[in-house]
Every structure is written in C-alpha cells, then in structure tokens.
Scaffold this motif. Structure first.
Motif, PDB file in Angstrom:
ATOM      1  N   ARG A 260     -55.048 -11.151  23.775  1.00  0.00           N
ATOM      2  CA  ARG A 260     -54.532  -9.787  23.755  1.00  0.00           C
ATOM      3  C   ARG A 260     -54.180  -9.416  22.318  1.00  0.00           C
ATOM      4  N   SER A 261     -54.654  -8.288  21.916  1.00  0.00           N
ATOM      5  CA  SER A 261     -54.303  -7.798  20.596  1.00  0.00           C
ATOM      6  C   SER A 261     -52.898  -7.194  20.628  1.00  0.00           C
ATOM      7  N   LEU A 262     -52.320  -7.020  19.451  1.00  0.00           N
ATOM      8  CA  LEU A 262     -50.987  -6.436  19.359  1.00  0.00           C
ATOM      9  C   LEU A 262     -50.984  -5.006  19.881  1.00  0.00           C
ATOM     10  N   ILE A 263     -52.046  -4.247  19.598  1.00  0.00           N
ATOM     11  CA  ILE A 263     -52.117  -2.858  20.069  1.00  0.00           C
ATOM     12  C   ILE A 263     -52.184  -2.812  21.589  1.00  0.00           C
ATOM     13  N   ASP A 264     -52.928  -3.759  22.166  1.00  0.00           N
ATOM     14  CA  ASP A 264     -53.045  -3.782  23.627  1.00  0.00           C
ATOM     15  C   ASP A 264     -51.713  -4.090  24.289  1.00  0.00           C
ATOM     16  N   ARG A 265     -50.899  -4.931  23.643  1.00  0.00           N
ATOM     17  CA  ARG A 265     -49.611  -5.286  24.234  1.00  0.00           C
ATOM     18  C   ARG A 265     -48.555  -4.214  24.023  1.00  0.00           C
ATOM     19  N   VAL A 266     -48.725  -3.376  22.990  1.00  0.00           N
ATOM     20  CA  VAL A 266     -47.707  -2.381  22.652  1.00  0.00           C
ATOM     21  C   VAL A 266     -48.015  -1.016  23.251  1.00  0.00           C
ATOM     22  N   LEU A 267     -49.266  -0.685  23.455  1.00  0.00           N
ATOM     23  CA  LEU A 267     -49.628   0.631  23.969  1.00  0.00           C
ATOM     24  C   LEU A 267     -48.989   0.908  25.322  1.00  0.00           C
ATOM     25  N   PRO A 268     -48.658   2.169  25.623  1.00  0.00           N
ATOM     26  CA  PRO A 268     -48.090   2.494  26.950  1.00  0.00           C
ATOM     27  C   PRO A 268     -49.051   2.130  28.076  1.00  0.00           C
ATOM     28  N   VAL A 269     -48.467   1.856  29.224  1.00  0.00           N
ATOM     29  CA  VAL A 269     -49.240   1.487  30.410  1.00  0.00           C
ATOM     30  C   VAL A 269     -49.466   2.697  31.306  1.00  0.00           C
ATOM     31  N   ILE A 270     -48.501   3.600  31.387  1.00  0.00           N
ATOM     32  CA  ILE A 270     -48.586   4.760  32.273  1.00  0.00           C
ATOM     33  C   ILE A 270     -48.494   6.035  31.431  1.00  0.00           C
ATOM     34  N   PHE A 271     -49.429   6.952  31.681  1.00  0.00           N
ATOM     35  CA  PHE A 271     -49.436   8.261  31.026  1.00  0.00           C
ATOM     36  C   PHE A 271     -49.417   9.326  32.124  1.00  0.00           C
ATOM     37  N   ILE A 272     -48.506  10.282  32.010  1.00  0.00           N
ATOM     38  CA  ILE A 272     -48.407  11.380  32.973  1.00  0.00           C
ATOM     39  C   ILE A 272     -48.327  12.683  32.180  1.00  0.00           C
ATOM     40  N   PHE A 273     -49.240  13.604  32.492  1.00  0.00           N
ATOM     41  CA  PHE A 273     -49.287  14.892  31.802  1.00  0.00           C
ATOM     42  C   PHE A 273     -49.167  16.007  32.841  1.00  0.00           C
ATOM     43  N   ASP A 274     -48.231  16.927  32.605  1.00  0.00           N
ATOM     44  CA  ASP A 274     -48.019  18.088  33.480  1.00  0.00           C
ATOM     45  C   ASP A 274     -48.126  19.355  32.651  1.00  0.00           C
ATOM     46  N   LEU A 294     -45.521  15.601  28.634  1.00  0.00           N
ATOM     47  CA  LEU A 294     -46.273  14.356  28.543  1.00  0.00           C
ATOM     48  C   LEU A 294     -45.279  13.207  28.550  1.00  0.00           C
ATOM     49  N   ARG A 295     -45.398  12.333  29.548  1.00  0.00           N
ATOM     50  CA  ARG A 295     -44.492  11.189  29.685  1.00  0.00           C
ATOM     51  C   ARG A 295     -45.302   9.900  29.613  1.00  0.00           C
ATOM     52  N   MET A 296     -44.746   8.921  28.931  1.00  0.00           N
ATOM     53  CA  MET A 296     -45.400   7.632  28.772  1.00  0.00           C
ATOM     54  C   MET A 296     -44.379   6.512  29.002  1.00  0.00           C
ATOM     55  N   LYS A 297     -44.867   5.436  29.561  1.00  0.00           N
ATOM     56  CA  LYS A 297     -44.022   4.277  29.832  1.00  0.00           C
ATOM     57  C   LYS A 297     -44.796   3.026  29.462  1.00  0.00           C
ATOM     58  N   GLY A 298     -44.110   2.107  28.806  1.00  0.00           N
ATOM     59  CA  GLY A 298     -44.757   0.867  28.414  1.00  0.00           C
ATOM     60  C   GLY A 298     -43.762  -0.256  28.264  1.00  0.00           C
ATOM     61  N   ASP A 299     -44.257  -1.427  28.004  1.00  0.00           N
ATOM     62  CA  ASP A 299     -43.419  -2.601  27.787  1.00  0.00           C
ATOM     63  C   ASP A 299     -44.227  -3.628  27.013  1.00  0.00           C
ATOM     64  N   PHE A 300     -43.540  -4.451  26.297  1.00  0.00           N
ATOM     65  CA  PHE A 300     -44.199  -5.552  25.593  1.00  0.00           C
ATOM     66  C   PHE A 300     -43.212  -6.707  25.487  1.00  0.00           C
ATOM     67  N   LYS A 301     -43.762  -7.899  25.386  1.00  0.00           N
ATOM     68  CA  LYS A 301     -42.963  -9.115  25.388  1.00  0.00           C
ATOM     69  C   LYS A 301     -43.299  -9.954  24.169  1.00  0.00           C
ATOM     70  N   LEU A 311     -41.380   7.448  26.515  1.00  0.00           N
ATOM     71  CA  LEU A 311     -41.606   8.545  25.582  1.00  0.00           C
ATOM     72  C   LEU A 311     -41.805   9.828  26.377  1.00  0.00           C
ATOM     73  N   ASN A 312     -41.237  10.918  25.887  1.00  0.00           N
ATOM     74  CA  ASN A 312     -41.327  12.186  26.597  1.00  0.00           C
ATOM     75  C   ASN A 312     -41.510  13.323  25.590  1.00  0.00           C
ATOM     76  N   PHE A 313     -42.575  14.118  25.800  1.00  0.00           N
ATOM     77  CA  PHE A 313     -42.825  15.312  25.004  1.00  0.00           C
ATOM     78  C   PHE A 313     -42.793  16.513  25.940  1.00  0.00           C
ATOM     79  N   SER A 314     -42.010  17.528  25.598  1.00  0.00           N
ATOM     80  CA  SER A 314     -41.910  18.735  26.428  1.00  0.00           C
ATOM     81  C   SER A 314     -42.093  19.956  25.543  1.00  0.00           C
TER      82      SER A 314
END
Length: 663
Positions: A260-274, A294-301, A311-314
């Motif tokens: 796994r690359s660092l970008i793959d582990r850090v990028l958000p997992v869920i993207f929701i756009f309304d 635009l809402r995003m959720k992610g995690d990394f270990k 992350l939330n953009f309105s």
C-alpha cells in the motif's frame, strides 16, 4: 377516486357543519373500510405483510432490491381525514370576546416504485401528496409531486437524482437535487486462493509442533542441569526467543501482504456530494437558492497511531431577504487520533465566509490532547481554542493534570490546571489557575458520603463552588439522600471554563426520599434556595402506580414559595412580586382498554395563593386505536387560565382517520 371528489365537494360546500352530517361522515368511513382498490393487497405470488412493506420502503438498498425482484411494481401510500375545532372565550376588563373555528383536511399520498432492467441498475419512485383543506382555521392547501431515481445501488459509485414541485395557495416551489456517493475499495490482507491458505495453515501447525519440541527439549535440559548459572539461563531464553521469531517470520512470509502506498492509506474512503437548487415564488417575489455539500471520511494507521478524520465543504448562494447575513462558504476539518491506545488527540478547524455589505471571514481552531504519564497514575489534558472574525479575536489555552488516589478510605479525584484567555471584543485578558477535588467514601454498608469543591482564581473571574452529598439506604426499597451546594462567583467572561459567571452567591439545600412498595414508585424532594436576598422553597412529590401491568397512574404535587424582597435585578425566572406561593397538582393515566388501543389522560391544576393571583387548569385526554388497517386518533383539550380579573377558556378537538395501503 370519483367518490373522494364527491366527498370533497360536499365538505367545501358546508365546511363548518360537516361533522354534524352523519350521512357524509358514514360514507367516508365506508370508503376507508371497504374501498376495493385499497383493500386488495393480495398479489399474484402471495400476500404483502406490513413489516415486509416497511422493509421494502427502507433506504437499506439490499432489502429493497430483494422486494423489487419479488414484485416489480410497488404502490403504497395512505389516505387521511382530519377534523379540528377550536373555541376560545376571553374576558378582559369586563369585555368578553369569542372565537370559534374549525377545519377539515383531506390528505392523500400515493407512491409508485419500480426499476428499469434490474433494481441494481436503476430504481425510481414517483409520488403525489395532496392536502385539501376547508374551514376557518389557517390551513393551507398543498400539492406536492416528486420524483426520485437511484442508480447503481450496490456499486462503489452510486448516485441519486431527485426533483420536487410544491404548489400552495400563495406559494409555488420547485427543487432539483443530486447525491453522489463513492466508497473506495482498499486492498485487504488475505489469501488470494485456497492454495495460499493451505500453505499458511500447514506452516502454522509445523511452527506449533517445533515450538512444543523446543520447549520439551529445554525442560529436559534444565532437569539434567539443575545448577546452571544465570548466564546459561539467559542463553536459554535467548534461544527460545530466536526460535519463536524464526517461526513467526516463516509464517509471515506465507501470508501475502499487498503493498500500500502512503497516498492509498491516507486518501478518504467515503465521498458524499449533495447539490440542491431551490426555486420559490411568493407574493414578495421570486428567489433561487443553491446549496452544495461535499463530505469525506477516511482513516489511516501507523504502528503506534490510528486516525479518523472528516472533511466538509459547504457552499450556499441564497437570494432571499436574509442572504446578506448568511454563510456563503464553510470548510471544516476534524480528526481524532489515538496514540499507543492511551493518548487521544482531537482537533477541528473551521473557515467561514459570510456575506454582508462586504465579505467577512471567520476562522476557528479547537484542539484537545489528553492522555497519561508513563506511570499511568497522572492524566493530563490540553485544550486550545482560537477564533477570529472581523473586529473580534479570541483565544484560550487551558491545561490541567489530575489523578486518582486513596487516603484514609477516601477515594480522591483531583485536578490542577492553569488557563490563559483573551477576548479583543471586551479587550480583556483572563489569566488564572483552577482546581477541583472530589472525595467519596462509603461510611457503612448503608451510608455513603460525597464531597467536592472547585476553585477558579483569575484576573477576571473568581469562582468557588463546594458540594456535600450523603445517601442512606433505609431498606432495600427506600433511599434517603441530602445535599448542600455553595457557589460564589464574580466576573463575566465569555469563554469561562464551565460557563460564564455573574456576581452572585447561592446556597441550596436538598432533602429527598425515593422508594417503591409493590407496584408503587414514589419520590419526595424538598429544596431551599437562597440567592442574593431572594428565597425560594420547592416541595416536589410524585407517585406512580401500575395496576395489572396494564394501567399506569401517576399523581404529582408541587408546592413553591418565592420571596424576592430586595432581590434587585437577580429575579430572572421569578414573578415580579415580593412573595408568591403556588400549588400545583398533576395527574397522568395511561392504559390500553383492548388490543391495539391506547388511552392517555393528562390533567393539571395550578393555583397561586398569594402574590399575583392566578388559576390554571388543563385536561387533555387522547385515544389511539388501530382497527385492522385503519388508524384512529382522537384528542380533546380544555384549558382555563385566570390572572387577576382576566379569564381565558379554550377548547380544542382533533380527530384523524388514516388508512395506509400497498399492493
């Protein structure tokens, strides 16, 4: 539907006296009970249960797809008839006015759900809601039409398109929106085929057998060489660790681990756009509003940390009258990090752009770091807050350290901290220290004692709070408790820890008794409050009986006495009289007379004996009954208020019949 239109025309011709026409009301009941189009719920493949339909209407996706595959077309909705009548008689200065009005509302809701080619490809819903009203009460006719299309329900990327049109008496509105969801897939650590799993399982068994052989060999060697020196013992432990690590390395090499690359582990997992576009037209003009999120959720270990972030953009573009003071753009970022499974770091940053005569920006950052020292006895927390807006900048830094301890059978919890706070709006700095201590001890098997205090000293605030509480178990079903609270504070600071303080001193004493006897639960609490030359006494009593596990009867009595003589401006929440005594009695009865029915009767009587004389009486019975698929709800309320020579008598009656259907 022709029968419904004829009923509606009849109600419109005589809206005020329709309830007195038994023929019309009887026809409406017959329609709700025996309408063939609504009672035909038997499909070609079986019966639709109500629970199954609720599952089909859920937004879960998989369950809805299964129901659509079972039956391609779903039609569901409900029909409701509502009647409400209000009367009010007001007497003021020997002048009596009367108000009498009623309304009748017809509610029709029909939804049609199906799919194109396959439910996993496209599912769509078409719906119509109609509210037809008549009468003198302020009820508005409303027509609502909506459409909803969902694409690729089970794919990582799925989206939804929706449109809605509303038409009222003096209002029309049209809105369109889209929602897009993308769930990114990650590479999982696992086995690509059965062969890899078999190799890993065989290697695990071999490692276990070698470990047992090495352990037996070491035990036999120790048994033969009982007088080995410490160096040989250390060498033996080192050999055991070496063998264990070697076996673990062999087993780890057998498990395929994807890179796994660092970008793959850090990028958000869920993207929701309304995104929504709302148009409305009223007598005041036309408006068009745009809302996007635009809402995003992610995690990394890592080896020592685990972080979840959001992350939330309105974005808002409002053209209504209040748009000059509305938020134009907002960005927020929030994360929660766990370090070594003990320490926690949480922070949130927010940026907002508001529209006024000129653009106005605001920033805020909140951060908290908490954890334990190495001995895990002391815990600590640091809190940082920064806020900036045009003409106002404030920030604060608060930190404390605390620990749990035991001293002479007292369980102690104490904290010591310091703070720095700055607010440019009032041009003041607040520097100070604070501390809290709590002591808890069980004096006997029946009695316990709790002592707590808080001291906060600063350049702008001085707060002292002390509390003592004791509990005594009289029996297994009876508890006696008492408490004393003392508070004194000076200053008024916006970001004061625990809330802002005002110049006051308060004493409060409470004595209470809780218990139960068979099916009776009761409590009695007597409290006395003294605050800046004002006194108040409150005695609260309540008892609840449960008869035959079906009827619940609650009776309560409250007596309040206030003396606000020379209280100055500290009379908020109290009446503007020097002395006042109020007694109130309330009652609640709840039971089910038969299957699928419920009755609730609430009543309250309140009387002010001295001071500003007033009398209040309120009774409110409610009845709910489900007759097959017909839902009946009835409510009546009687209110009487008298303040000095002014009287208000009000009555409200409400009945609703609802008939859901699906086929």
């Amino acid at each position: 539907m022709k029968g419904l239109s004829r009923i509606a025309d009849t109600f419109r011709m005589n809206p005020s006296g329709w309830f007195c026409q038994p023929v019309v009301f009887f026809i409406a009941l017959l329609f709700l009970f025996f309408e063939p189009a609504l009672s035909n719920i038997v499909s070609e493949k079986g019966n639709f249960s109500q629970a199954g339909m609720a599952e089909a209407r859920s937004m879960g996706g998989e369950s809805e797809i299964r129901w659509l595959l079972y039956k391609k077309y779903l039609i569901y909705g409900d029909i409701g008839l509502e009647y409400e009548k209000q009367t009010r008689e007001t007497t003021q200065d020997d002048v009596t006015t009367k108000y009498d009005a009623d309304s009748f509302v017809q509610r029709y809701r029909v939804n049609f759900k199906s799919y194109i080619y396959h439910p996993k490809l496209v599912t769509y819903t078409l719906g119509v809601d109609l509210n037809l009203t008549s009468g003198e009460l302020n009820r508005i006719d409303l027509k609502r039409y909506f459409m909803n299309l969902k694409f690729l329900r089970t794919k990582p990327f799925n989206f939804e398109i929706r449109a809605e049109y509303r038409d009222g008496e003096d209002y029309t509105g049209f809105s369109q929106g889209v929602t897009m969801v993308y769930i990114r897939k990650r590479k999982k650590i696992g086995f690509r085929n059965m062969r890899e799993y078999t190799l890993w399982l065989n290697q695990q068994r071999l490692n276990r057998r070698n470990q047992n052989q090495n352990q037996n060999q070491n035990q036999n060697q120790n048994r033969n060489n009982a007088n080995l020196n410490q160096e040989n013992l250390n060498q033996e432990k080192e050999n055991q660790n070496t063998n264990r690590n070697a076996n673990q390395n062999i087993m780890n090499r057998t498990i395929p681990k994807p890179k796994r690359s660092l970008i793959d582990r850090v990028l958000p997992v869920i993207f929701i756009f309304d995104f929504d576009r709302i148009q409305s037209s009223t007598d005041d003009g036309d408006t068009t509003d745009y809302l996007g999120t635009l809402r995003m959720k992610g995690d990394f270990k890592t080896e020592k940390t685990r972080t979840n972030y959001f992350l939330n953009f309105s974005y808002y573009d409002l053209t209504s009258d209040f748009s000059e003071d509305s938020t134009k753009f907002t960005f927020s970022a929030k994360s929660l990090t766990t370090i070594n499974k003990i320490d926690r770091m949480e922070w949130e940053a927010r940026y907002s752009l508001r529209e006024k005569s000129s653009s106005e920006n605001s920033y805020s950052i909140d951060g908290t770091y908490s954890g334990y020292f190495k001995d895990k006895i002391w815990n600590y927390q640091l809190n940082l807050r920064y806020y900036q807006r045009e003409g106002d900048t404030s920030y604060s830094l608060i930190g404390y350290a605390g620990r749990k301890d035991e001293y002479k059978n007292f369980h102690l919890l104490y904290r010591l901290g310091a703070k720095y706070q700055r607010d440019d709006l009032i041009n003041k700095d607040n520097i100070g220290v604070f501390g809290t201590i709590t002591a808890n001890r069980r004096l006997s098997a029946r009695q316990s004692l709790l002592l707590s205090s808080r001291l906060d000293v600063g350049t702008e605030t001085n707060i002292l709070n002390a509390r003592a509480e004791t509990r005594y178990i009289l029996s297994s079903k009876l508890l006696l408790f008492g408490s004393y609270d003392f508070f004194t504070g000076t200053g008024n600071y916006t970001y004061e820890l625990g809330g802002a303080a005002d110049d006051r001193t308060r004493h409060q004493i409470r004595i209470g008794l809780n218990g139960n006897y068979r099916s009776v639960f009761f409590h009695s609490i007597l409290s006395y409050l003294y605050q800046d030359s004002s006194n108040s006494i409150l005695w609260d009593n309540a008892a609840r009986w449960v008869f035959f596990n079906r009827v619940r009867f609650t009776l309560g009595l409250r007596a309040e006495w206030h003396d606000t003589t020379n209280a100055g401006d500290n009379t908020e929440g109290l009446n503007n009289t020097d002395k006042e005594t109020t007694i109130s009695v309330y009652n609640l009865i709840m039971f089910s007379p038969w299957y699928r029915s419920a009755v609730r009767i609430y009543s309250r009587y309140e009387k002010t004996i001295n001071g500003k004389e007033s009398t209040h009486y309120n009774v409110k019975p409610e009845f709910i009954w489900r007759i097959r698929r017909l839902y009946l709800s009835m409510r009546y309320e009687y209110i009487y208020d008298k303040v000095l020579s002014n009287e208000i008598t009000e009555q409200k009656f409400y009945v609703r019949l609802t008939r859901p259907f699906w086929f």
